[in-house]
Design a protein around this motif. Structure first.
Motif, PDB file in Angstrom:
ATOM      1  N   PRO A  40      33.329  45.227  46.542  1.00  0.00           N
ATOM      2  CA  PRO A  40      33.537  45.341  45.092  1.00  0.00           C
ATOM      3  C   PRO A  40      34.325  46.599  44.736  1.00  0.00           C
ATOM      4  N   GLY A  41      35.392  46.417  43.975  1.00  0.00           N
ATOM      5  CA  GLY A  41      36.203  47.527  43.508  1.00  0.00           C
ATOM      6  C   GLY A  41      37.236  48.033  44.501  1.00  0.00           C
ATOM      7  N   ALA A  42      37.148  47.615  45.752  1.00  0.00           N
ATOM      8  CA  ALA A  42      38.059  48.142  46.773  1.00  0.00           C
ATOM      9  C   ALA A  42      39.513  47.749  46.497  1.00  0.00           C
ATOM     10  N   MET A  44      59.787  42.481  43.891  1.00  0.00           N
ATOM     11  CA  MET A  44      59.342  41.095  44.070  1.00  0.00           C
ATOM     12  C   MET A  44      57.848  41.032  44.396  1.00  0.00           C
ATOM     13  N   TRP A  45      57.404  41.802  45.379  1.00  0.00           N
ATOM     14  CA  TRP A  45      56.033  41.681  45.868  1.00  0.00           C
ATOM     15  C   TRP A  45      55.014  42.379  44.987  1.00  0.00           C
ATOM     16  N   ALA A  46      55.372  43.496  44.384  1.00  0.00           N
ATOM     17  CA  ALA A  46      54.388  44.268  43.621  1.00  0.00           C
ATOM     18  C   ALA A  46      53.847  43.486  42.416  1.00  0.00           C
ATOM     19  N   ARG A  47      54.634  42.552  41.901  1.00  0.00           N
ATOM     20  CA  ARG A  47      54.148  41.736  40.768  1.00  0.00           C
ATOM     21  C   ARG A  47      52.917  40.919  41.145  1.00  0.00           C
ATOM     22  N   SER A  48      52.815  40.576  42.406  1.00  0.00           N
ATOM     23  CA  SER A  48      51.690  39.759  42.871  1.00  0.00           C
ATOM     24  C   SER A  48      50.537  40.588  43.421  1.00  0.00           C
ATOM     25  N   LEU A  49      50.674  41.904  43.368  1.00  0.00           N
ATOM     26  CA  LEU A  49      49.623  42.781  43.888  1.00  0.00           C
ATOM     27  C   LEU A  49      48.560  42.974  42.802  1.00  0.00           C
ATOM     28  N   THR A  50      47.616  42.042  42.786  1.00  0.00           N
ATOM     29  CA  THR A  50      46.536  42.112  41.804  1.00  0.00           C
ATOM     30  C   THR A  50      45.202  42.018  42.541  1.00  0.00           C
ATOM     31  N   ALA A  51      44.240  42.735  42.032  1.00  0.00           N
ATOM     32  CA  ALA A  51      42.927  42.782  42.679  1.00  0.00           C
ATOM     33  C   ALA A  51      42.268  41.405  42.756  1.00  0.00           C
ATOM     34  N   VAL A 106      43.103  44.282  55.019  1.00  0.00           N
ATOM     35  CA  VAL A 106      41.811  43.784  55.498  1.00  0.00           C
ATOM     36  C   VAL A 106      40.809  43.558  54.373  1.00  0.00           C
ATOM     37  N   LEU A 107      41.217  43.782  53.135  1.00  0.00           N
ATOM     38  CA  LEU A 107      40.310  43.584  52.001  1.00  0.00           C
ATOM     39  C   LEU A 107      40.280  42.109  51.604  1.00  0.00           C
ATOM     40  N   VAL A 108      39.877  41.294  52.552  1.00  0.00           N
ATOM     41  CA  VAL A 108      39.767  39.853  52.343  1.00  0.00           C
ATOM     42  C   VAL A 108      38.419  39.387  52.885  1.00  0.00           C
TER      43      VAL A 108
END
Length: 122
Positions: free
Chosen positions: A87-89, A37-44, A79-81
């Motif tokens: 960039p690229g993280a 369910m969640w991995a589908r929304s895991l986009t950079a 924390v990548l917000v």
């Protein structure tokens, strides 16, 4: 299966399921459903709110099965917000998380195979 799996900390998992194979199967099934369910929304390019929700949820699911390495990756990704999104993280985080998910699922499949053979798993 040895207890020193690099992907699943079975000592951690046993704190919650004991040696109950049926409960372990259920926990592993819930993990796989959550990941699907969640991995589908895991986009950079996800907005910060979605990114935080997805990485936090994946972290919780990982902790539930003792997938400590995956949980650590998700925690670092959370924390990548805002200003923390270099960039690229996120691209790197997505690749690392997806790889680690596949490793955990492979470990679950190994456990399931041994379980079907009637070999002690826990």
């Amino acid at each position: 299966m040895s207890d020193d799996s690099p992907e699943i900390d079975f000592d951690h998992l046993r704190q919650y399921v004991g040696k109950d194979a049926e409960l372990t199967r259920e926990v592993f099934g819930m993990f796989q459903n959550q990941v699907d369910m969640w991995a589908r929304s895991l986009t950079a390019d996800a907005d910060d709110e979605i990114w935080e929700a997805v990485t936090h949820s994946l972290k919780g699911s990982a902790l539930a099965v003792g997938a400590i390495r995956l949980a650590d990756l998700c925690e670092r990704a959370e924390v990548l917000v805002g200003a923390g999104n270099r960039p690229g993280a996120r691209d790197v985080a997505v690749q690392n998380i997806e790889f680690r998910i596949s490793c955990v699922i492979t470990e679950i499949q190994r456990w399931e195979y041994r379980d079907k053979l009637g070999k002690p798993n826990l």
